[in-house]
Write an enzyme that holds these catalytic residues in place. Structure first.
Site, PDB file in Angstrom:
ATOM      1  N   GLY A  46      -0.885 -13.740  -0.389  1.00 21.85           N
ATOM      2  CA  GLY A  46      -0.205 -13.516   0.877  1.00 21.85           C
ATOM      3  C   GLY A  46       0.085 -12.037   1.054  1.00 21.85           C
ATOM      4  O   GLY A  46       0.288 -11.320   0.066  1.00 21.85           O
ATOM      5  N   GLN A  51       3.544  -4.459   4.428  1.00 21.87           N
ATOM      6  CA  GLN A  51       3.080  -4.062   3.093  1.00 21.87           C
ATOM      7  C   GLN A  51       1.895  -3.106   3.138  1.00 21.87           C
ATOM      8  O   GLN A  51       1.523  -2.531   2.111  1.00 21.87           O
ATOM      9  CB  GLN A  51       2.714  -5.301   2.263  1.00 21.87           C
ATOM     10  N   CYS A  94       4.850 -10.276  -6.190  1.00 21.13           N
ATOM     11  CA  CYS A  94       4.677  -9.640  -4.882  1.00 21.13           C
ATOM     12  C   CYS A  94       3.830  -8.397  -5.073  1.00 21.13           C
ATOM     13  O   CYS A  94       4.054  -7.634  -6.010  1.00 21.13           O
ATOM     14  CB  CYS A  94       6.043  -9.263  -4.317  1.00 21.13           C
ATOM     15  N   LEU A  95       2.866  -8.184  -4.180  1.00 15.72           N
ATOM     16  CA  LEU A  95       1.991  -7.013  -4.301  1.00 15.72           C
ATOM     17  C   LEU A  95       2.780  -5.712  -4.148  1.00 15.72           C
ATOM     18  O   LEU A  95       2.318  -4.659  -4.569  1.00 15.72           O
ATOM     19  CB  LEU A  95       0.864  -7.087  -3.259  1.00 15.72           C
ATOM     20  N   HIS A 136       8.110 -16.478   1.818  1.00 10.79           N
ATOM     21  CA  HIS A 136       8.070 -15.170   1.157  1.00 10.79           C
ATOM     22  C   HIS A 136       7.570 -14.098   2.143  1.00 10.79           C
ATOM     23  O   HIS A 136       8.145 -13.013   2.240  1.00 10.79           O
ATOM     24  CB  HIS A 136       7.149 -15.261  -0.075  1.00 10.79           C
ATOM     25  N   GLU A 137       6.507 -14.432   2.895  1.00 10.47           N
ATOM     26  CA  GLU A 137       5.922 -13.450   3.827  1.00 10.47           C
ATOM     27  C   GLU A 137       6.814 -13.217   5.047  1.00 10.47           C
ATOM     28  O   GLU A 137       6.947 -12.084   5.509  1.00 10.47           O
ATOM     29  CB  GLU A 137       4.520 -13.893   4.274  1.00 10.47           C
ATOM     30  N   HIS A 140       9.372 -10.775   4.257  1.00 15.71           N
ATOM     31  CA  HIS A 140       8.887  -9.389   4.352  1.00 15.71           C
ATOM     32  C   HIS A 140       9.085  -8.842   5.765  1.00 15.71           C
ATOM     33  O   HIS A 140       9.444  -7.682   5.946  1.00 15.71           O
ATOM     34  CB  HIS A 140       7.388  -9.320   4.016  1.00 15.71           C
TER      35      HIS A 140
HETATM   36 NI    NI Z   1       5.408 -10.096  -1.237  1.00 11.05          NI
END
Ligand code: NI
Length: 174
Positions: A46, A51, A94-95, A136-137, A140
């Site tokens: 995701g 991001q 998380c990236l 989660h997204e 963000h």
């Molecule tokens: Ni994330």
């Protein structure tokens, strides 16, 4: 198509609220395609536009396990309209927080309204990994990271380590 650079904590942009998109056009679709490519090569399941440094309410998800059969899912202006009382726990990463994982408890199911890749209004009922991933997204898009669900002590420790790690990386680059 080109890949984008992924923004990592503690970049302040990750704490900002993303703005709603007014229309779905080729420019947005290009961004979504690039986000997807960036996510696949990271690799992750995701990615939110913030991001890659864009404060717009757009996310890409692909939870398919089979690398050969890609199943990209694009959500524009996603809105979680209901959440279940029952919860589930996943070990999330998380990236934007490379190398960190934590068990996070979230509502097991959620209903989401969104605009799809072609500009159509959609609504789905998500459960399991997809439900966690969407939550989660969407977090963000509101400037929230999964570490915010941890104790302040643990969160501060992770952020400190990430800053140190970044400095070390810089030393090598310079
Ligand atoms: Ni994330």
């Amino acid at each position: 198509m080109s890949k984008r650079k992924i923004v990592t904590e503690p970049d302040p942009i990750l704490r900002k609220k993303s703005q709603r998109l007014e229309k779905v056009d080729d420019e947005l679709r290009k961004l979504l395609d690039e986000m997807l490519e960036t996510m696949y090569s990271a690799p992750g399941i995701g990615l939110a536009a913030v991001q890659v440094g864009i404060l717009k309410r757009a996310i890409v998800i692909d939870i398919s396990k089979d690398k050969e059969k890609k199943n990209p899912f694009f959500l524009i202006n996603p809105e979680i309209i209901s959440k279940s009382k029952n919860t589930s726990i996943y070990e999330e990463g998380c990236l934007s927080l490379p190398g960190y994982f934590a068990e996070i408890q979230r509502p097991a199911e959620c209903s989401v309204k969104y605009i799809d890749y072609n500009g159509n209004e959609k609504e789905i009922q998500a459960k399991g990994l997809l439900s966690t991933c969407i939550q989660h997204e969407v977090d963000h898009l509101n400037g929230v990271l999964f570490i915010d669900y941890l104790s302040k002590l643990k969160r501060d420790m992770i952020v400190k380590k990430l800053i140190k790690h970044k400095k070390e990386l810089n030393k090598i680059i310079l």
